[in-house]
Design an enzyme around this catalytic site. Sequence first.
Site, mmCIF file in Angstrom:
data_model
loop_
_atom_site.group_PDB
_atom_site.id
_atom_site.type_symbol
_atom_site.label_atom_id
_atom_site.label_comp_id
_atom_site.label_asym_id
_atom_site.label_seq_id
_atom_site.Cartn_x
_atom_site.Cartn_y
_atom_site.Cartn_z
ATOM 1 N N VAL A 160 0.373 -1.160 0.236
ATOM 2 C CA VAL A 160 -0.256 -0.184 0.120
ATOM 3 C C VAL A 160 0.827 1.516 0.340
ATOM 4 O O VAL A 160 1.036 2.416 -1.046
ATOM 5 C CB VAL A 160 -0.748 0.092 1.090
ATOM 6 N N CYS A 161 2.115 1.241 0.737
ATOM 7 C CA CYS A 161 2.508 2.551 1.363
ATOM 8 C C CYS A 161 4.134 2.885 0.426
ATOM 9 O O CYS A 161 4.455 3.933 -0.097
ATOM 10 C CB CYS A 161 2.776 2.710 2.008
#
Length: 196
Positions: free
Chosen positions: A116-117
């Site tokens: 995600v990041c």
Amino acid sequence: MPQPFTSENSALLLIDHQVGTMQLIKNISMEDAKRNAIALAKMAQIFDMPVVMTSSQEDRVQGPLLPELEDLHPGAFADRIKRPGVVNAWAYPPFKTAVEATGRSNLIMAGVTTDVCLVFPAIDAVEAGFGVQTVMDASGSPFDLSEEMSRTRMQKAGVILTATNTLIAELAQDWSTPEGQQLIGLLFSDVIPTIG
């Protein structure tokens, strides 16, 4: 073609190493990921490399950044880019501006979570013309499948995947230099502590 990575042309980007977010790492040991992220911060300190940190919603479940990062880089910690919830750090103008302000053409990235990041800013930075290496053992995901898919996606986009010890050796170039001696000590004490 990107330039070879050196301490002179690289910056370290630490994305969302927050005490709550770290709990989501399941594909590797959370403690290993934390130890390696801190080792990267120590490496940057040895080389006096620029460090850019970012976090997302520190007042929520994600929590604050690891306190060790403040101890090692108080200036970068104080100047960290606090995103209000924007998932892709690269899409948040203050982060991109801070990265560009380092003046470095190569970026070393680690992020939690990988899926995600880290995946989105890594790919976007390559598309923006930067050389990018992502340090996979200082990052992690909740699921093996999502980690695998993110790694594949990054590699296809031109991101170089690496590990903490490989990256440190690549930047050290020569263990006999003063920095090399500090870095080999870092490897034995922090990155591969079972040997030290």
